[in-house]
Design a protein around this motif. Structure first.
Motif, PDB file in Angstrom:
ATOM      1  N   SER A  63     -34.733 -21.889  57.576  1.00  0.00           N
ATOM      2  CA  SER A  63     -33.142 -21.433  57.574  1.00  0.00           C
ATOM      3  C   SER A  63     -32.585 -21.756  58.645  1.00  0.00           C
ATOM      4  N   GLU A  64     -33.056 -21.794  59.749  1.00  0.00           N
ATOM      5  CA  GLU A  64     -32.346 -22.184  61.252  1.00  0.00           C
ATOM      6  C   GLU A  64     -32.236 -23.696  60.907  1.00  0.00           C
ATOM      7  N   LYS A  65     -33.137 -24.496  60.724  1.00  0.00           N
ATOM      8  CA  LYS A  65     -33.091 -25.883  60.649  1.00  0.00           C
ATOM      9  C   LYS A  65     -31.907 -26.360  59.636  1.00  0.00           C
ATOM     10  N   SER A  66     -31.951 -25.885  58.620  1.00  0.00           N
ATOM     11  CA  SER A  66     -31.030 -26.185  57.419  1.00  0.00           C
ATOM     12  C   SER A  66     -29.495 -25.638  57.552  1.00  0.00           C
ATOM     13  N   ARG A  67     -29.547 -24.701  58.507  1.00  0.00           N
ATOM     14  CA  ARG A  67     -28.099 -23.923  58.766  1.00  0.00           C
ATOM     15  C   ARG A  67     -27.050 -25.017  59.281  1.00  0.00           C
ATOM     16  N   PRO A  68     -25.897 -24.953  58.861  1.00  0.00           N
ATOM     17  CA  PRO A  68     -24.891 -25.820  59.637  1.00  0.00           C
ATOM     18  C   PRO A  68     -24.726 -25.207  60.905  1.00  0.00           C
ATOM     19  N   LYS A  69     -24.594 -26.203  61.800  1.00  0.00           N
ATOM     20  CA  LYS A  69     -24.354 -25.897  63.423  1.00  0.00           C
ATOM     21  C   LYS A  69     -23.094 -25.872  63.907  1.00  0.00           C
ATOM     22  N   THR A  70     -22.337 -27.083  63.587  1.00  0.00           N
ATOM     23  CA  THR A  70     -20.903 -27.288  63.938  1.00  0.00           C
ATOM     24  C   THR A  70     -19.937 -26.820  63.059  1.00  0.00           C
ATOM     25  N   PRO A  71     -18.734 -26.532  63.594  1.00  0.00           N
ATOM     26  CA  PRO A  71     -17.591 -26.017  62.603  1.00  0.00           C
ATOM     27  C   PRO A  71     -17.367 -27.172  61.381  1.00  0.00           C
ATOM     28  N   GLU A  72     -17.626 -28.550  61.810  1.00  0.00           N
ATOM     29  CA  GLU A  72     -17.357 -29.593  61.081  1.00  0.00           C
ATOM     30  C   GLU A  72     -18.434 -29.460  59.820  1.00  0.00           C
ATOM     31  N   GLN A  73     -19.445 -29.187  60.211  1.00  0.00           N
ATOM     32  CA  GLN A  73     -20.621 -28.962  59.077  1.00  0.00           C
ATOM     33  C   GLN A  73     -20.377 -27.932  58.188  1.00  0.00           C
ATOM     34  N   VAL A  74     -20.006 -26.965  58.826  1.00  0.00           N
ATOM     35  CA  VAL A  74     -19.609 -25.730  57.937  1.00  0.00           C
ATOM     36  C   VAL A  74     -18.507 -26.054  57.285  1.00  0.00           C
ATOM     37  N   ALA A  75     -17.435 -26.527  57.439  1.00  0.00           N
ATOM     38  CA  ALA A  75     -16.231 -27.118  56.839  1.00  0.00           C
ATOM     39  C   ALA A  75     -16.744 -27.993  55.444  1.00  0.00           C
ATOM     40  N   ALA A  76     -17.731 -28.991  55.921  1.00  0.00           N
ATOM     41  CA  ALA A  76     -18.132 -29.925  54.998  1.00  0.00           C
ATOM     42  C   ALA A  76     -19.033 -28.904  53.754  1.00  0.00           C
ATOM     43  N   ARG A  77     -19.856 -28.366  54.292  1.00  0.00           N
ATOM     44  CA  ARG A  77     -20.518 -27.415  53.133  1.00  0.00           C
ATOM     45  C   ARG A  77     -19.672 -26.626  52.494  1.00  0.00           C
ATOM     46  N   ASN A  78     -18.803 -26.028  52.818  1.00  0.00           N
ATOM     47  CA  ASN A  78     -17.725 -25.395  52.311  1.00  0.00           C
ATOM     48  C   ASN A  78     -17.020 -26.003  51.317  1.00  0.00           C
ATOM     49  N   ALA A  79     -16.621 -27.206  51.490  1.00  0.00           N
ATOM     50  CA  ALA A  79     -16.046 -28.163  50.674  1.00  0.00           C
ATOM     51  C   ALA A  79     -16.774 -28.516  49.469  1.00  0.00           C
ATOM     52  N   ARG A  80     -17.999 -28.887  49.665  1.00  0.00           N
ATOM     53  CA  ARG A  80     -18.902 -29.178  48.730  1.00  0.00           C
ATOM     54  C   ARG A  80     -19.105 -27.934  47.751  1.00  0.00           C
ATOM     55  N   ASN A  81     -19.257 -26.865  48.160  1.00  0.00           N
ATOM     56  CA  ASN A  81     -19.486 -25.835  47.394  1.00  0.00           C
ATOM     57  C   ASN A  81     -17.990 -25.480  46.623  1.00  0.00           C
ATOM     58  N   VAL A  82     -16.747 -25.755  47.016  1.00  0.00           N
ATOM     59  CA  VAL A  82     -15.869 -25.308  46.351  1.00  0.00           C
ATOM     60  C   VAL A  82     -15.686 -26.393  45.490  1.00  0.00           C
ATOM     61  N   THR A  83     -16.132 -27.845  45.528  1.00  0.00           N
ATOM     62  CA  THR A  83     -16.079 -28.775  44.509  1.00  0.00           C
ATOM     63  C   THR A  83     -17.037 -28.528  43.523  1.00  0.00           C
ATOM     64  N   TYR A  84     -18.073 -28.197  43.889  1.00  0.00           N
ATOM     65  CA  TYR A  84     -19.132 -27.717  42.871  1.00  0.00           C
ATOM     66  C   TYR A  84     -18.703 -26.473  41.950  1.00  0.00           C
ATOM     67  N   ARG A  85     -18.109 -25.402  42.662  1.00  0.00           N
ATOM     68  CA  ARG A  85     -17.821 -24.330  41.722  1.00  0.00           C
ATOM     69  C   ARG A  85     -16.578 -24.727  40.754  1.00  0.00           C
ATOM     70  N   SER A  86     -15.553 -25.573  41.225  1.00  0.00           N
ATOM     71  CA  SER A  86     -14.370 -26.024  40.302  1.00  0.00           C
ATOM     72  C   SER A  86     -15.098 -26.738  39.272  1.00  0.00           C
ATOM     73  N   LYS A  87     -16.021 -27.897  39.583  1.00  0.00           N
ATOM     74  CA  LYS A  87     -16.315 -28.699  38.564  1.00  0.00           C
ATOM     75  C   LYS A  87     -17.211 -27.872  37.415  1.00  0.00           C
ATOM     76  N   ILE A  88     -17.993 -26.918  37.756  1.00  0.00           N
ATOM     77  CA  ILE A  88     -18.971 -26.332  36.807  1.00  0.00           C
ATOM     78  C   ILE A  88     -18.001 -25.290  35.760  1.00  0.00           C
TER      79      ILE A  88
END
Length: 158
Positions: free
Chosen positions: A46-71
């Motif tokens: 969990s610690e290894k795969s957790r986003p560490k920087t604000p940029e990584q968190v923003a990228a993960r959130n953007a991927r999640n929004v895109t996935y949710r919108s598409k499905i």
């Protein structure tokens, strides 16, 4: 014992975590979909795969929004894109309804307590028309609360 060795201890496979170095039962490791286990125990994984920087968190959130919108768009299209009762077609107002009830229970127990989880279940089942239908939130809530929809009965939604 090297990092990849699995020992049997009282019938339970033991494995050493590459990150923390502790030897733990296999159940303390994340299972791989193709079989076996990852090299890191669950807390280290969990610690290894957790986003560490604000940029990584923003990228993960953007991927999640895109996935949710598409499905969600795929589910709305598969079920006709409009409320079966009143014909409402604005996507913001549409909901996936469980025809025979039990939607809340399914969402909590099988779908990870998310609407995306329910969309995934519908998609993986081939969008069954006998289990789910598309209703607007007004029709869906009216059927849930009152057992019928106030729209004319000829619309046959409830």
């Amino acid at each position: 014992m090297d990092f990849h060795t699995i020992e049997l201890f009282a019938g339970v496979g033991m494995k050493r975590c590459q990150a923390c170095g502790e030897t733990k039962p296999e159940t303390a490791f994340v299972a791989r979909s193709r079989g076996g286990f990852y090299s890191y125990c669950k807390p280290c994984h969990s610690e290894k795969s957790r986003p560490k920087t604000p940029e990584q968190v923003a990228a993960r959130n953007a991927r999640n929004v895109t996935y949710r919108s598409k499905i969600r768009a795929d589910v709305l299209n598969a079920y006709g894109g409009k409320c079966e009762c009143c014909g409402e077609s604005r996507p913001e107002f549409l909901a996936l309804d469980h025809i025979n009830g039990g939607g809340g229970k399914e969402r909590r127990t099988v779908a990870g307590n998310t609407s995306v989880g329910v969309y995934r279940l519908a998609r993986n089942a081939g969008y069954p028309k006998d289990k789910y239908r598309l209703l607007c939130h007004n029709c869906n809530c009216a059927i849930g609360w009152y057992g019928y929809c106030p729209h004319p009965k000829e619309n046959s939604c409830g």
